[in-house]
Design a protein around this motif. Structure first.
Motif, PDB file in Angstrom:
ATOM      1  N   PRO A   4     128.044  68.363 132.586  1.00 32.26           N
ATOM      2  CA  PRO A   4     128.999  67.514 133.305  1.00 32.26           C
ATOM      3  C   PRO A   4     128.308  66.789 134.463  1.00 32.26           C
ATOM      4  CG  PRO A   4     129.992  69.637 132.820  1.00 32.26           C
ATOM      5  CD  PRO A   4     128.542  69.744 132.424  1.00 32.26           C
ATOM      6  N   GLY A   5     128.594  65.494 134.579  1.00 33.53           N
ATOM      7  CA  GLY A   5     128.012  64.708 135.670  1.00 33.53           C
ATOM      8  C   GLY A   5     126.708  64.020 135.315  1.00 33.53           C
ATOM      9  N   ASP A   6     126.087  64.402 134.199  1.00 36.89           N
ATOM     10  CA  ASP A   6     124.876  63.687 133.770  1.00 36.89           C
ATOM     11  C   ASP A   6     125.215  62.228 133.479  1.00 36.89           C
ATOM     12  OD1 ASP A   6     123.137  65.811 133.941  1.00 36.89           O
ATOM     13  OD2 ASP A   6     123.243  66.336 131.811  1.00 36.89           O
ATOM     14  N   LYS A   7     124.187  61.389 133.569  1.00 33.72           N
ATOM     15  CA  LYS A   7     124.425  59.960 133.303  1.00 33.72           C
ATOM     16  C   LYS A   7     123.912  59.586 131.918  1.00 33.72           C
ATOM     17  CE  LYS A   7     124.528  58.728 138.074  1.00 33.72           C
ATOM     18  NZ  LYS A   7     123.892  58.146 139.233  1.00 33.72           N
ATOM     19  N   VAL A   8     124.713  58.801 131.207  1.00 33.63           N
ATOM     20  CA  VAL A   8     124.304  58.295 129.895  1.00 33.63           C
ATOM     21  C   VAL A   8     124.446  56.774 129.926  1.00 33.63           C
ATOM     22  CG1 VAL A   8     124.834  58.265 127.423  1.00 33.63           C
ATOM     23  CG2 VAL A   8     125.011  60.409 128.698  1.00 33.63           C
ATOM     24  N   VAL A   9     123.338  56.094 129.624  1.00 32.35           N
ATOM     25  CA  VAL A   9     123.376  54.635 129.610  1.00 32.35           C
ATOM     26  C   VAL A   9     123.884  54.166 128.253  1.00 32.35           C
ATOM     27  CG1 VAL A   9     122.002  52.517 129.823  1.00 32.35           C
ATOM     28  CG2 VAL A   9     121.417  54.529 131.191  1.00 32.35           C
ATOM     29  N   VAL A  10     124.791  53.196 128.274  1.00 32.62           N
ATOM     30  CA  VAL A  10     125.294  52.609 127.032  1.00 32.62           C
ATOM     31  C   VAL A  10     125.234  51.086 127.133  1.00 32.62           C
ATOM     32  CG1 VAL A  10     126.873  54.534 126.498  1.00 32.62           C
ATOM     33  CG2 VAL A  10     127.714  52.586 127.834  1.00 32.62           C
ATOM     34  N   GLU A  11     125.201  50.453 125.968  1.00 28.51           N
ATOM     35  CA  GLU A  11     125.304  48.994 125.958  1.00 28.51           C
ATOM     36  C   GLU A  11     126.713  48.607 126.404  1.00 28.51           C
ATOM     37  OE1 GLU A  11     123.214  47.548 122.012  1.00 28.51           O
ATOM     38  OE2 GLU A  11     123.947  49.592 121.830  1.00 28.51           O
ATOM     39  N   ASN A  12     126.804  47.431 127.000  1.00 23.81           N
ATOM     40  CA  ASN A  12     128.080  46.930 127.505  1.00 23.81           C
ATOM     41  C   ASN A  12     128.402  45.628 126.781  1.00 23.81           C
ATOM     42  OD1 ASN A  12     130.191  47.151 129.405  1.00 23.81           O
ATOM     43  ND2 ASN A  12     129.251  45.636 130.735  1.00 23.81           N
ATOM     44  N   PRO A  13     129.193  45.654 125.721  1.00 16.42           N
ATOM     45  CA  PRO A  13     130.079  46.685 125.183  1.00 16.42           C
ATOM     46  C   PRO A  13     129.377  47.591 124.157  1.00 16.42           C
ATOM     47  CG  PRO A  13     130.390  44.648 123.954  1.00 16.42           C
ATOM     48  CD  PRO A  13     129.354  44.360 125.008  1.00 16.42           C
ATOM     49  N   THR A  14     130.068  48.703 123.824  1.00 13.20           N
ATOM     50  CA  THR A  14     129.504  49.612 122.826  1.00 13.20           C
ATOM     51  C   THR A  14     130.602  50.240 121.955  1.00 13.20           C
ATOM     52  OG1 THR A  14     127.930  51.415 122.493  1.00 13.20           O
ATOM     53  CG2 THR A  14     129.516  51.722 124.262  1.00 13.20           C
ATOM     54  N   PHE A  15     130.160  51.044 120.983  1.00  7.49           N
ATOM     55  CA  PHE A  15     131.061  51.678 120.006  1.00  7.49           C
ATOM     56  C   PHE A  15     131.970  52.700 120.695  1.00  7.49           C
ATOM     57  CE2 PHE A  15     131.073  55.268 116.687  1.00  7.49           C
ATOM     58  CZ  PHE A  15     132.256  54.830 116.102  1.00  7.49           C
ATOM     59  N   MET A  68     120.232  60.205 128.998  1.00  9.69           N
ATOM     60  CA  MET A  68     120.211  59.666 127.643  1.00  9.69           C
ATOM     61  C   MET A  68     120.580  58.180 127.653  1.00  9.69           C
ATOM     62  SD  MET A  68     121.964  61.504 124.403  1.00  9.69           S
ATOM     63  CE  MET A  68     123.682  61.221 124.561  1.00  9.69           C
ATOM     64  N   LEU A  69     120.026  57.463 126.669  1.00  2.00           N
ATOM     65  CA  LEU A  69     120.468  56.092 126.376  1.00  2.00           C
ATOM     66  C   LEU A  69     121.074  56.123 124.987  1.00  2.00           C
ATOM     67  CD1 LEU A  69     120.478  52.913 126.424  1.00  2.00           C
ATOM     68  CD2 LEU A  69     118.130  53.027 125.558  1.00  2.00           C
ATOM     69  N   ALA A  83     119.246  57.952 122.005  1.00  5.58           N
ATOM     70  CA  ALA A  83     120.034  58.258 120.799  1.00  5.58           C
ATOM     71  C   ALA A  83     120.194  56.941 120.052  1.00  5.58           C
ATOM     72  CB  ALA A  83     121.382  58.840 121.197  1.00  5.58           C
ATOM     73  N   GLU A  84     119.361  56.754 119.033  1.00  6.91           N
ATOM     74  CA  GLU A  84     119.330  55.484 118.282  1.00  6.91           C
ATOM     75  C   GLU A  84     120.272  55.613 117.084  1.00  6.91           C
ATOM     76  OE1 GLU A  84     115.467  54.477 116.632  1.00  6.91           O
ATOM     77  OE2 GLU A  84     116.104  52.427 116.187  1.00  6.91           O
TER      78      GLU A  84
END
Ligand SMILES: Cc1ncc(COP(=O)(O)O)c(C=O)c1O
Length: 395
Positions: free
Chosen positions: A118-129, A169-170, A204-205
């Protein structure tokens, strides 16, 4: 005790379930033309071939397939994935570095289980699935969005975020992205692999659409540029054979894969043996690519019809021009609201998904996602005509 006093886990705070699923409920009206889903077309589902394979496999190895299997997966499938990954995704890995999973959705869940506190950061594309955004949220991570352009996620911004935010994670969809349909450029794929090892971020590809290419040239996976094992690769047979079989796979470094195997033991013990054996037969007997070539022919025609009509659609300011996959992402003129206009479109008999749902922070109300795989060319023509009417009346 009153049932309303039931206390749910805090991981569900602020999570309301998929907005898309809610939209699907609106679409149960007969005759509705839906550009909202993301399913393969019914004609692309190889029911007869699967029936024949299932019968043959059960008669041949029924006692094995109907018994419990190993969490690590059906051994023949793990082996047949090795040349498939080399051929289609350009990376080498051993059979024991691959875990068959119950749809790539499970791969994402297991990666989060293995890596996220909890609280970890995960980068995502903006927008994403949306689906995987929800998985990340359920593990109580903080989503950090990074914008993308026509070449995919902006890597300079990504590096800044890696430096400042120290994400764990990305999560990235490099090919025919959901929802945009965009493909990450070769240079950016290389750069992301390099950044992952430089900053120690797991990538995470997620690449379920890659085989649905209608034009342009194939690109190697991010994982093919990864020498240290920071990239975990998730694949799926949902879009190219059948989502109902629920077979995907995760290829990752042995330590990470081991954690995912342990996580899977308490999740579903193993992915259904019969489903794994059917997918194995597709790969082993070279049935997959001829099937894919067949379905790509009609998908290409459907996509091109939709793109052609979008160019003439009132109110549409811009839209992506994918080389494959199942989605096109469009923007209405500034000030128009795709969320409000959806109900007017549904009243006329056509639906899409408002783009705002795909942005971790919301907003972008003038955007929307279109799917073309579920409709015939005639339905696409009719649906686009109805959308054009609504948008043109609401400029
Ligand atoms: C980007 C992306 N990843 C994963 C999935 C889920 O795939 P699966 O059926 O293998 O769980 C989807 C399905 O729509 C998707 O769009």
């Amino acid at each position: 005790m009153n049932i309303e006093s039931m206390q749910f886990a805090s991981r569900f705070n602020g999570i309301s379930g998929s907005a898309i699923r809610e939209i699907f409920k609106l679409l149960a009206v007969p005759g509705m033309i839906s550009f909202a889903g993301g399913n393969p077309s019914l004609s692309a589902l190889p029911d007869e071939q699967c029936a024949e394979l299932a019968r043959e496999l059960l008669l041949d190895k029924g006692k094995i397939l109907l018994q419990y299997g190993a969490t690590e997966g059906y051994a023949p499938l793990r082996e047949s994935l090795v040349p498939y990954l080399k051929d289609r995704f350009s990376f080498d890995c051993k059979a024991d570095e691959i875990l068959p999973v119950t749809g790539s959705t499970q791969a994402m869940d297991l990666l989060c289980k293995a890596l996220i506190d909890p609280g970890d950061k995960v980068v995502v594309e903006n927008p994403t699935f949306l689906g995987n955004m929800q998985a990340i949220r359920l593990y109580q991570a903080e989503l950090v969005p990074v914008d993308s352009d026509d070449d995919g996620i902006k890597v300079d911004e990504l590096e800044e975020v890696f430096k400042k935010e120290h994400p764990k994670m990305l999560y990235i969809i490099p090919t025919f992205q959901n929802p945009t349909g965009r493909t990450l450029s070769l240079e950016r794929r290389k750069k992301i692999a390099a950044l992952a090892s430089q900053y120690g971020v797991v990538v995470a590809e997620d690449d379920p659409y890659r085989d649905l290419r209608y034009t342009g040239r194939e690109l190697p996976s991010i994982k093919s540029f990864d020498s240290e094992g920071w990239v975990a690769f998730m694949g799926s047979f949902s879009k190219v054979i059948s989502p109902g079989l629920r077979v995907g796979f995760l290829a990752a470094n042995p330590a990470l894969l081991r954690k995912c195997v342990i996580g899977k033991q308490s999740s579903d013990v193993h992915t259904a043996n019969l489903s794994q054996a059917i997918v194995d037969a597709y790969l082993r007997r070279n049935l997959l690519m001829p099937h894919v070539e067949e379905i790509c022919k009609s998908y290409a025609q459907q996509m091109n019809t939709m793109l052609g009509l979008l160019a003439k659609c009132g109110g549409v300011a811009r839209y992506t021009k994918p080389e494959g996959g199942l989605f096109i992402f469009a923007e209405l003129n500034e000030g128009m609201n795709a969320l409000n206009l959806l109900m007017k479109c549904v009243d006329k008999g056509v639906a899409y998904v408002p783009g705002t749902h795909f942005y971790p922070g919301g907003g972008h109300e003038n955007t929307f996602r279109l799917n073309f795989s579920m409709c015939t060319v005639e339905q696409i023509e009719k649906g686009m005509e109805l959308m054009n009417e609504v948008f043109s009346e609401n400029l």
